[in-house]
Design an enzyme around this catalytic site. Structure first.
Site, PDB file in Angstrom:
ATOM      1  CB  CYS A  73     -13.518   3.914 -30.213  1.00 47.01           C
ATOM      2  SG  CYS A  73     -12.620   3.857 -31.748  1.00 47.01           S
ATOM      3  CD  GLU A 117       0.417  -9.119   1.437  1.00 51.70           C
ATOM      4  OE1 GLU A 117       0.704 -10.319   1.268  1.00 51.70           O
ATOM      5  OE2 GLU A 117      -0.745  -8.710   1.582  1.00 51.70           O
ATOM      6  N   PRO A 118       4.519  -5.231  -0.595  1.00 52.82           N
ATOM      7  CG  PRO A 118       6.586  -4.128  -0.562  1.00 52.82           C
ATOM      8  CD  PRO A 118       5.882  -5.326  -0.030  1.00 52.82           C
ATOM      9  N   GLY A 119       3.587  -3.755  -3.745  1.00 52.97           N
ATOM     10  CA  GLY A 119       3.603  -3.934  -5.189  1.00 52.97           C
ATOM     11  C   GLY A 119       4.126  -2.645  -5.826  1.00 52.97           C
ATOM     12  NE  ARG A 120       0.229   2.321  -6.000  1.00 57.29           N
ATOM     13  CZ  ARG A 120      -0.691   2.217  -6.949  1.00 57.29           C
ATOM     14  NH1 ARG A 120      -0.449   2.747  -8.133  1.00 57.29           N
ATOM     15  NH2 ARG A 120      -1.826   1.608  -6.721  1.00 57.29           N
ATOM     16  CE1 TYR A 132      -8.268   2.105  -9.595  1.00 52.68           C
ATOM     17  CE2 TYR A 132      -6.027   2.581 -10.293  1.00 52.68           C
ATOM     18  CZ  TYR A 132      -6.998   1.682  -9.924  1.00 52.68           C
ATOM     19  OH  TYR A 132      -6.678   0.351  -9.869  1.00 52.68           O
ATOM     20  N   GLY A 138       0.761  -1.241   0.000  1.00 55.26           N
ATOM     21  CA  GLY A 138       0.000   0.000   0.000  1.00 55.26           C
ATOM     22  C   GLY A 138       0.789   1.285   0.000  1.00 55.26           C
ATOM     23  CE1 TYR A 185      -1.699  -3.449  -8.655  1.00 52.01           C
ATOM     24  CE2 TYR A 185      -0.429  -1.569  -7.872  1.00 52.01           C
ATOM     25  CZ  TYR A 185      -0.972  -2.820  -7.660  1.00 52.01           C
ATOM     26  OH  TYR A 185      -0.779  -3.460  -6.455  1.00 52.01           O
ATOM     27  NE  ARG A 206      -2.292   3.475 -10.973  1.00 47.68           N
ATOM     28  CZ  ARG A 206      -2.024   4.682 -10.512  1.00 47.68           C
ATOM     29  NH1 ARG A 206      -1.351   5.541 -11.251  1.00 47.68           N
ATOM     30  NH2 ARG A 206      -2.406   5.031  -9.307  1.00 47.68           N
TER      31      ARG A 206
HETATM   32  C1  LIG Z   1      -2.583  -5.400  -4.235  1.00 51.30           C
HETATM   33  C2  LIG Z   1      -2.160  -5.943  -2.961  1.00 51.30           C
HETATM   34  C3  LIG Z   1      -0.948  -5.561  -2.384  1.00 51.30           C
HETATM   35  C4  LIG Z   1      -0.025  -4.548  -3.015  1.00 51.30           C
HETATM   36  O1  LIG Z   1      -0.498  -3.251  -2.931  1.00 51.30           O
HETATM   37  P1  LIG Z   1       0.410  -2.020  -3.399  1.00 51.30           P
HETATM   38  O2  LIG Z   1      -0.433  -0.835  -3.170  1.00 51.30           O
HETATM   39  O3  LIG Z   1       0.741  -2.222  -4.818  1.00 51.30           O
HETATM   40  O4  LIG Z   1       1.642  -2.024  -2.537  1.00 51.30           O
HETATM   41  C5  LIG Z   1      -0.597  -6.158  -1.203  1.00 51.30           C
HETATM   42  N1  LIG Z   1      -1.386  -7.062  -0.593  1.00 51.30           N
HETATM   43  C6  LIG Z   1      -2.562  -7.440  -1.109  1.00 51.30           C
HETATM   44  C7  LIG Z   1      -3.376  -8.435  -0.403  1.00 51.30           C
HETATM   45  C8  LIG Z   1      -2.995  -6.884  -2.306  1.00 51.30           C
HETATM   46  O5  LIG Z   1      -4.175  -7.262  -2.810  1.00 51.30           O
END
Ligand SMILES: *Cc1c(COP(=O)(O)O)cnc(C)c1O
Length: 456
Positions: free
Chosen positions: A381, A311-314, A354, A259, A410, A350
């Site tokens: 389109c 568990e970071p993604g972004r 959003y 997050g 994303y 995005r």
């Molecule tokens: C999407 C997700 C994340 C990653 O979120 P980011 O905002 O990209 O860091 C972590 N945990 C869970 C369960 C998610 O669904």
């Protein structure tokens, strides 16, 4: 001003202008199109360009801080942010595990050699085959609801195999982000309802094949307020202590999800190029660093030897990628001017989804002298097909390279073939080196699943 300095201290960007031309590491991004064509790849624009060094540094920012803690930790990359196997392998080499949201993500992570027992299958709507796959491989699963617990118990009994689970709880904290990416307040579809909690805990206690190893929360994405992490750590840790006292003997993990936001305006703040003046610099937010977030969480846990999963993604991948597009033309309308490029919402959804801001700039000096306020749009389109609105930019010549920044997370993974558009090539830059890490789609790639199936 201060906020910009704080952010820059932790993240140096590997996308920089040299003599007016944007470089990724040592490669001028304006050279990539012709390089692809020389390699026989004719669908050469738009193209996703990733910096390997940027990814490595992003992961290090987390790993270095986690390793300093005197507790077991795990960094799980949330692979839904970007599932390019080459990029995931970079993270694997740096000791990351993975958090998954589907069975195919699980299969890919195992194929790439991630340790199954460190994978976590997350989801508010898991199918039985996905749960089975996770249990067979001894992956961790989160439990999102009473029905999800029932499903998991059934699978564990059928397979006569234990299931290691974490309860996904809602700390009911407002992450102060767009409602579509808010996942931790009472009203969202994620996490266990308070009314079901006692029943779930009682059922777990009675079922020897369900091992409650931890608690999980993930309250939203693009979070910039460090107090959100502190407050959710407090709520989850208090609940953890209560369950420990209640005798859940396998319990030893807290997973605080991902997050953490990234600074989507970093290039706006840094660049000396013209549209800087039109960026609302008040919103060039001060983003906490991974080390700051980790330190705040560690303080909450104190001497307790509880393990920590993040568990970071972004924040691992977002700032490592750009989309390089080609300008098709410019339209000066009645009330609105448009720069029409070959990239679209099919690559970067995005803004449409959003109303997200992605910084946009020309990658090279333009032939024209004048500047104007433009909407940057693609060929799809849909009126929602825009990449950026009201940007003060030099008027580009046709064929000019234009860049959408910070599209590592994303964007490619949320891409689509709508309008039968081609998923573009993806390249990875490492110093002077360029590798194609995904070729563009062909017509056959798109049509193969439509081949007639022999039916009964
Ligand atoms: C999407 C997700 C994340 C990653 O979120 P980011 O905002 O990209 O860091 C972590 N945990 C869970 C369960 C998610 O669904």
């Amino acid at each position: 001003m201060a906020s910009r300095e704080i952010t820059d201290k932790y993240f140096s960007s590997y996308f920089k202008y040299k003599e007016g031309i944007l470089h990724c590491e040592s490669v001028p991004v304006t050279n990539i199109k012709s390089w692809l064509e020389k390699c026989g790849i004719t669908t050469s624009s738009p193209v996703f360009v990733y910096s390997k060094t940027q990814i490595v540094e992003n992961v290090e920012a987390y790993q270095n801080a986690l390793q300093k803690l005197g507790r077991p930790t795990m960094l799980n990359y949330a692979m839904k942010a970007n599932m390019n196997p080459t990029l995931m392998s970079i993270m694997k080499d740096q000791g990351c595990s993975v958090t998954l949201v589907s069975g195919l993500e699980l299969k890919l992570a195992i194929q790439l050699g991630f340790k199954p027992e460190n994978l976590l299958l997350n989801g508010n709507g898991k199918q039985n085959w996905e749960i089975e796959l996770a249990v067979r491989n001894d992956c961790m699963l989160n439990i999102d609801s009473l029905f999800n617990l029932k499903q998991t118990i059934n699978v564990a009994r059928n397979l006569k195999t234990r299931a290691r689970v974490l309860l996904r709880v809602n700390p009911d904290i407002d992450p102060k982000v767009h409602e579509y990416i808010c996942t931790g307040s009472k009203e969202t579809k994620f996490g266990i309802n308070e009314e079901d909690l006692d029943k779930i805990l009682a059922d777990i206690k009675e079922e020897p094949l369900i091992h409650l190893i931890g608690l999980h929360c993930h309250i939203g994405s693009t979070i910039t307020d460090i107090n959100v992490f502190r407050e959710s750590a407090i709520v989850i840790y208090n609940f953890y202590k209560r369950l420990k006292a209640d005798g859940y003997k396998h319990l030893n993990v807290i997973n605080l999800g991902g997050g953490l936001g990234i600074n989507y305006k970093q290039h706006a703040a840094k660049t000396s190029r013209p549209d800087f003046s039109h960026v609302d610099t008040d919103h060039v937010t001060c983003i906490p660093s991974p080390a700051e977030v980790i330190s705040v969480i560690d303080d909450v846990f104190g001497d307790d030897n509880v393990s920590l999963i993040l568990e970071p993604g972004r924040s691992l991948i977002g700032n490592s990628g750009i989309l390089v597009c080609t300008v098709l033309g410019v339209k000066h309308g009645h009330s609105q001017n448009y720069i029409v490029v070959d990239g679209a919402m099919t690559e970067v959804i995005r803004p449409a989804l959003y109303d997200a801001y992605h910084h946009i700039d020309l990658a090279e000096p333009s032939n024209h002298r004048n500047k104007d306020v433009y909407n940057i749009v693609g060929p799809v389109c849909e009126s929602g097909d825009f990449l950026g609105k009201d940007r003060y930019l030099s008027t580009p010549h046709e064929g000019c390279s234009l860049v959408v920044f910070d599209v590592g997370a994303y964007c490619s993974s949320m891409g689509s073939n709508y309008n039968m558009r081609v998923h573009p090539a993806e390249v990875l830059i490492n110093g002077r080196n360029i590798d194609v890490i995904r070729r563009p789609d062909t017509l056959d790639d798109i049509l193969t699943p439509y081949t007639p199936v022999n039916t009964l």
